[in-house]
Write a protein that holds these residues in place. Structure first.
Motif, PDB file in Angstrom:
ATOM      1  N   GLY A  55       0.628  -1.047   0.019  1.00  0.00           N
ATOM      2  CA  GLY A  55      -0.134  -0.103   0.030  1.00  0.00           C
ATOM      3  C   GLY A  55       0.773   1.105   0.068  1.00  0.00           C
ATOM      4  O   GLY A  55       0.323   2.400   0.057  1.00  0.00           O
ATOM      5  N   ALA A  56       2.418   1.129   0.055  1.00  0.00           N
ATOM      6  CA  ALA A  56       2.922   2.470   0.090  1.00  0.00           C
ATOM      7  C   ALA A  56       4.085   2.308  -0.920  1.00  0.00           C
ATOM      8  O   ALA A  56       4.348   1.270  -1.625  1.00  0.00           O
ATOM      9  CB  ALA A  56       3.792   2.489   1.404  1.00  0.00           C
ATOM     10  N   GLY A  57       4.543   3.538  -1.506  1.00  0.00           N
ATOM     11  CA  GLY A  57       5.631   3.715  -2.603  1.00  0.00           C
ATOM     12  C   GLY A  57       5.416   2.883  -3.798  1.00  0.00           C
ATOM     13  O   GLY A  57       4.430   3.149  -4.340  1.00  0.00           O
ATOM     14  N   ARG A  58       6.084   1.834  -4.233  1.00  0.00           N
ATOM     15  CA  ARG A  58       6.149   1.265  -5.413  1.00  0.00           C
ATOM     16  C   ARG A  58       5.533  -0.105  -5.349  1.00  0.00           C
ATOM     17  O   ARG A  58       5.366  -1.078  -6.256  1.00  0.00           O
ATOM     18  CB  ARG A  58       7.697   1.129  -5.886  1.00  0.00           C
ATOM     19  N   SER A  59       4.859  -0.273  -3.895  1.00  0.00           N
ATOM     20  CA  SER A  59       4.365  -1.758  -3.638  1.00  0.00           C
ATOM     21  C   SER A  59       2.947  -1.627  -4.188  1.00  0.00           C
ATOM     22  O   SER A  59       2.268  -0.481  -4.480  1.00  0.00           O
ATOM     23  CB  SER A  59       4.293  -1.956  -2.364  1.00  0.00           C
ATOM     24  N   GLY A  60       2.316  -2.749  -4.220  1.00  0.00           N
ATOM     25  CA  GLY A  60       0.784  -2.950  -4.881  1.00  0.00           C
ATOM     26  C   GLY A  60       0.006  -2.258  -3.683  1.00  0.00           C
ATOM     27  O   GLY A  60       0.137  -2.095  -2.642  1.00  0.00           O
ATOM     28  N   ALA A  61      -1.513  -2.252  -4.266  1.00  0.00           N
ATOM     29  CA  ALA A  61      -2.686  -1.790  -3.360  1.00  0.00           C
ATOM     30  C   ALA A  61      -2.683  -2.738  -2.313  1.00  0.00           C
ATOM     31  O   ALA A  61      -2.519  -3.891  -2.320  1.00  0.00           O
ATOM     32  CB  ALA A  61      -3.658  -1.669  -4.168  1.00  0.00           C
ATOM     33  N   LEU A  62      -3.189  -1.907  -0.973  1.00  0.00           N
ATOM     34  CA  LEU A  62      -3.473  -2.717   0.113  1.00  0.00           C
ATOM     35  C   LEU A  62      -4.697  -3.396  -0.035  1.00  0.00           C
ATOM     36  O   LEU A  62      -5.868  -2.871  -0.266  1.00  0.00           O
ATOM     37  CB  LEU A  62      -3.469  -1.744   1.218  1.00  0.00           C
ATOM     38  N   PRO A  63      -4.683  -4.852   0.232  1.00  0.00           N
ATOM     39  CA  PRO A  63      -5.939  -5.697   0.125  1.00  0.00           C
ATOM     40  C   PRO A  63      -6.988  -5.174   1.092  1.00  0.00           C
ATOM     41  O   PRO A  63      -6.622  -4.806   2.251  1.00  0.00           O
ATOM     42  CB  PRO A  63      -5.445  -6.960   0.171  1.00  0.00           C
ATOM     43  N   ALA A  64      -8.354  -5.300   0.839  1.00  0.00           N
ATOM     44  CA  ALA A  64      -9.108  -4.971   1.857  1.00  0.00           C
ATOM     45  C   ALA A  64      -9.145  -6.082   3.078  1.00  0.00           C
ATOM     46  O   ALA A  64      -8.722  -7.302   2.920  1.00  0.00           O
ATOM     47  CB  ALA A  64     -10.654  -5.354   1.502  1.00  0.00           C
ATOM     48  N   GLY A  65      -9.133  -5.470   4.227  1.00  0.00           N
ATOM     49  CA  GLY A  65      -9.076  -6.572   5.543  1.00  0.00           C
ATOM     50  C   GLY A  65      -7.601  -6.809   5.829  1.00  0.00           C
ATOM     51  O   GLY A  65      -7.453  -7.706   6.662  1.00  0.00           O
ATOM     52  N   PHE A  66      -6.488  -6.229   5.211  1.00  0.00           N
ATOM     53  CA  PHE A  66      -5.051  -6.610   5.569  1.00  0.00           C
ATOM     54  C   PHE A  66      -4.823  -6.096   6.769  1.00  0.00           C
ATOM     55  O   PHE A  66      -5.043  -4.799   7.261  1.00  0.00           O
ATOM     56  CB  PHE A  66      -4.267  -5.559   4.304  1.00  0.00           C
ATOM     57  N   GLY A  67      -4.311  -7.097   7.843  1.00  0.00           N
ATOM     58  CA  GLY A  67      -4.281  -6.801   9.124  1.00  0.00           C
ATOM     59  C   GLY A  67      -2.875  -6.653   9.540  1.00  0.00           C
ATOM     60  O   GLY A  67      -1.615  -6.844   8.583  1.00  0.00           O
ATOM     61  N   LEU A  68      -2.640  -6.341  10.956  1.00  0.00           N
ATOM     62  CA  LEU A  68      -0.939  -6.271  11.477  1.00  0.00           C
ATOM     63  C   LEU A  68      -0.599  -7.410  11.139  1.00  0.00           C
ATOM     64  O   LEU A  68       0.905  -7.281  10.460  1.00  0.00           O
ATOM     65  CB  LEU A  68      -1.238  -5.806  12.790  1.00  0.00           C
ATOM     66  N   GLU A  69      -0.953  -8.696  11.106  1.00  0.00           N
ATOM     67  CA  GLU A  69      -0.264  -9.905  10.930  1.00  0.00           C
ATOM     68  C   GLU A  69       0.097 -10.027   9.357  1.00  0.00           C
ATOM     69  O   GLU A  69       1.265 -10.570   9.151  1.00  0.00           O
ATOM     70  CB  GLU A  69      -1.043 -10.985  11.412  1.00  0.00           C
ATOM     71  N   ASP A  70      -0.616  -9.561   8.551  1.00  0.00           N
ATOM     72  CA  ASP A  70      -0.296  -9.608   7.376  1.00  0.00           C
ATOM     73  C   ASP A  70       0.732  -8.696   6.935  1.00  0.00           C
ATOM     74  O   ASP A  70       1.438  -9.121   6.093  1.00  0.00           O
ATOM     75  CB  ASP A  70      -1.607  -9.292   6.427  1.00  0.00           C
ATOM     76  N   PHE A  71       0.886  -7.583   7.467  1.00  0.00           N
ATOM     77  CA  PHE A  71       2.029  -6.821   7.256  1.00  0.00           C
ATOM     78  C   PHE A  71       3.235  -7.500   7.904  1.00  0.00           C
ATOM     79  O   PHE A  71       4.069  -7.397   7.161  1.00  0.00           O
ATOM     80  CB  PHE A  71       1.993  -5.394   8.146  1.00  0.00           C
ATOM     81  N   ALA A  72       3.280  -8.003   8.998  1.00  0.00           N
ATOM     82  CA  ALA A  72       4.086  -8.896   9.566  1.00  0.00           C
ATOM     83  C   ALA A  72       4.838 -10.006   8.577  1.00  0.00           C
ATOM     84  O   ALA A  72       6.051 -10.068   8.229  1.00  0.00           O
ATOM     85  CB  ALA A  72       4.188  -9.277  10.875  1.00  0.00           C
ATOM     86  N   ARG A  73       3.887 -10.567   7.933  1.00  0.00           N
ATOM     87  CA  ARG A  73       4.285 -11.820   7.399  1.00  0.00           C
ATOM     88  C   ARG A  73       4.778 -11.057   5.665  1.00  0.00           C
ATOM     89  O   ARG A  73       5.566 -12.094   5.294  1.00  0.00           O
ATOM     90  CB  ARG A  73       2.798 -12.738   6.912  1.00  0.00           C
ATOM     91  N   VAL A  98       5.211  -3.040  13.177  1.00  0.00           N
ATOM     92  CA  VAL A  98       5.384  -4.094  12.351  1.00  0.00           C
ATOM     93  C   VAL A  98       6.265  -4.881  12.941  1.00  0.00           C
ATOM     94  O   VAL A  98       6.364  -6.144  12.791  1.00  0.00           O
ATOM     95  CB  VAL A  98       5.470  -3.547  10.957  1.00  0.00           C
ATOM     96  N   ALA A  99       7.487  -4.393  13.128  1.00  0.00           N
ATOM     97  CA  ALA A  99       8.583  -5.279  13.725  1.00  0.00           C
ATOM     98  C   ALA A  99       8.605  -6.298  14.909  1.00  0.00           C
ATOM     99  O   ALA A  99       8.909  -7.285  14.808  1.00  0.00           O
ATOM    100  CB  ALA A  99       9.905  -4.336  13.971  1.00  0.00           C
ATOM    101  N   LEU A 100       7.695  -5.662  15.739  1.00  0.00           N
ATOM    102  CA  LEU A 100       7.172  -6.424  16.840  1.00  0.00           C
ATOM    103  C   LEU A 100       6.471  -7.747  16.604  1.00  0.00           C
ATOM    104  O   LEU A 100       6.626  -8.714  16.801  1.00  0.00           O
ATOM    105  CB  LEU A 100       6.771  -5.568  17.856  1.00  0.00           C
ATOM    106  N   GLU A 101       5.308  -7.279  15.784  1.00  0.00           N
ATOM    107  CA  GLU A 101       4.662  -8.248  15.193  1.00  0.00           C
ATOM    108  C   GLU A 101       5.306  -9.247  14.114  1.00  0.00           C
ATOM    109  O   GLU A 101       4.960 -10.511  14.222  1.00  0.00           O
ATOM    110  CB  GLU A 101       3.293  -7.885  14.416  1.00  0.00           C
TER     111      GLU A 101
END
Length: 262
Positions: A55-73, A98-101
């Motif tokens: 969802g940021a910079g040159r990465s793809g769009a953030l999917p609906a329902g993307f959670g903290l665990e998803d960012f960590a993974r 995110v790093a903690l997760e």
């Protein structure tokens, strides 16, 4: 630039230099460009990896329902794609959460943690009334018409944005996607990572701006009390984005800490 696909999202990252991996996770409303001075300075000794989170910079769009665990993974997928083993993982502000997760789910990928002006989530680090005020401020920010949207959060710098980084800060602000930033801040408001802190067993550096108005030193002291053997370094006279406001002192502290873990 490299890209790894995880959870249906293309995640972009840069990789510079040679040596142990130093993984850099940016804050909300920014992208990997915020680490420019560290990427340039530390590549002589480390493989410096700066991602643009989903969802940021040159990465793809953030999917609906993307959670903290998803960012960590997703962050785990980048470290695995680099392929050099566990990383020193540095996260500023939201990036620290995110790093903690990441450590919660994949401690095998974390060589050390560098919490930079960070939070154990807003809920985990701030008084309830402060969280409520931030949520209301975010609501007003995202209610503004797109042409009036300003992603600049208050209190990022002690003395105003450093002139030498004005261009990159402006470029990141222009590229912020309101829907991504809204998701980041909503997750931050609900996150509470405090249960994890006493279980952290890797070397941990707490790197803080002395005049951070967003994640005050009280938050750093709470981390220090909770994380076994955590080391606290305070950079004088700078605020929340300490890596840009005092890049030389910041980079020297990161280098010394990571080098000590060799």
């Amino acid at each position: 630039m490299a890209v790894v696909r995880i959870g249906g999202v293309d995640v972009a990252y840069t990789r510079t230099g040679h040596g142990p991996v130093l993984m850099l996770a940016h804050g909300a409303g920014s992208d990997g460009r915020m680490w420019q001075p560290q990427v340039e300075a530390l590549a002589d000794e480390f493989t410096v990896v700066a991602w643009d989170e989903p969802g940021a910079g040159r990465s793809g769009a953030l999917p609906a329902g993307f959670g903290l665990e998803d960012f960590a993974r997703a962050l785990a997928a980048v470290i695995e794609d680099v392929g050099l083993g566990p990383a020193h993982v540095a996260g500023l502000s939201w990036g620290g959460t995110v790093a903690l997760e990441l450590y919660r789910w994949r401690p095998d990928l974390v060589r050390s943690l560098l919490m930079v002006d960070a939070y154990a989530g807003w809920k985990g680090s701030l008084p309830p009334e402060e969280v409520e005020a931030r949520v209301e401020g975010a609501r007003r920010m995202f209610a503004a018409p797109r042409e009036e949207f300003d992603p600049t959060l208050p209190g990022l710098f002690a003395a105003g944005p450093p002139e030498r980084f004005t261009a990159v800060l402006d470029a990141m602000n222009r590229d912020v996607r309101p829907e991504s930033m809204a998701a980041q801040l909503a997750l931050m408001a609900e996150a509470d990572e405090t249960d994890l802190l006493p279980r952290i067993s890797v070397p941990t550096l707490l790197l803080w701006g002395e005049e951070d108005a967003r994640s005050p030193l009280d938050v750093a002291y709470a981390f220090q009390d909770a994380i076994p053997h955590a080391e606290l370094v305070v950079i004088p006279a700078v605020g929340h984005m300490s890596n840009l406001e005092a890049p030389e002192a910041f980079t020297a502290a990161v280098r010394a800490f990571c080098r000590a873990q060799a």
